[in-house]
Design an enzyme around this catalytic site. Sequence first.
Site, short mmCIF file in Angstrom:
data_model
loop_
_atom_site.label_atom_id
_atom_site.label_comp_id
_atom_site.label_asym_id
_atom_site.label_seq_id
_atom_site.Cartn_x
_atom_site.Cartn_y
_atom_site.Cartn_z
N GLY A 1 0.87 -1.45 0.06
CA GLY A 1 0.10 0.09 -0.11
C GLY A 1 0.75 1.19 -0.15
O GLY A 1 0.42 2.24 -0.76
N ASP B 1 -5.09 3.00 10.02
CA ASP B 1 -6.53 2.45 10.37
C ASP B 1 -6.86 2.17 11.85
O ASP B 1 -6.78 3.01 12.71
CB ASP B 1 -6.91 1.53 9.51
CG ASP B 1 -8.46 1.12 9.49
OD1 ASP B 1 -9.32 1.78 10.30
OD2 ASP B 1 -8.71 0.01 9.11
N PHE C 1 -13.79 2.86 3.45
CA PHE C 1 -12.71 2.23 2.80
C PHE C 1 -12.69 3.02 1.47
O PHE C 1 -13.11 3.46 0.66
CB PHE C 1 -13.31 0.90 2.48
CG PHE C 1 -12.03 -0.05 2.26
CD1 PHE C 1 -11.47 -0.68 3.06
CD2 PHE C 1 -11.78 -0.41 0.79
CE1 PHE C 1 -10.27 -1.63 2.74
CE2 PHE C 1 -10.90 -1.27 0.41
CZ PHE C 1 -9.88 -1.90 1.57
N ASP D 1 -5.55 -0.76 -2.32
CA ASP D 1 -6.42 -1.88 -3.23
C ASP D 1 -7.66 -2.30 -2.28
O ASP D 1 -7.51 -2.25 -1.30
CB ASP D 1 -5.25 -3.11 -3.44
CG ASP D 1 -5.26 -3.83 -2.17
OD1 ASP D 1 -4.92 -3.37 -1.12
OD2 ASP D 1 -5.49 -5.34 -2.18
#
Length: 182
Positions: A41, A101, A150, A157
């Site tokens: 990521g 997160d 999200f 992804d």
Amino acid sequence: MPLGEILISQKEIGRRTKMLANEIRKHYQGSPVVFLGLLNGGLFFLADLLRNIPDPVEVECWRLKSYLGETVHSSGKVNGFEHASGHFKGNHVVVVDDILDSGLTLSEVRAHLLNIGAQSVKTCVLLDKKRASSQPVKADWVGFEIANQFVVGYGMDYNGYHRNLPDIHLFVPETAKTEHKF
Ligand code: 5GP
Ligand code: MG
């Protein structure tokens, strides 16, 4: 079509990344630093951030995973430390990731780096997701704060897809309609 609207454009990302790079440079004043990118990521953000840092720095990458397969929820476990290597002992380290997160990834990476002798560990994330529950770590440098949604694109992804999009998009998978979290 689950790919939603653009949340943060390529242009905004570029502008903010330059500012973050300048803040980081100012902090270290040319001292040796190892930048540790978390793959997959953090790949695009790491590359763009470093292109704005002309100092002689070292770059390492670790490949860790907390999201597995067709899901928008963390597995609650960080996998991949067994392959984590690099030149960290006695060095200042800046961990670069796409998104904070639950904070599990950054807190485990931080603990691991300190355990193997890093002199200091700071963290830089492009996105900080605002959640109801508290995070075990705060990032030292944050690009943007976002709501608890999200997102995909610019390295991030859904089940391996959409990383290549130049902007950051909201994403609502079809199956999410039946999941109580959405
Ligand atoms: P944490 O360990 O902080 O819960 O999660 C960190 C990792 O989960 C991030 O580095 C990222 O790879 C993944 N992640 C968390 N939220 C999102 C999101 O909204 N979209 C995508 N694509 N990945 C996410
Ligand atoms: Mg990640």
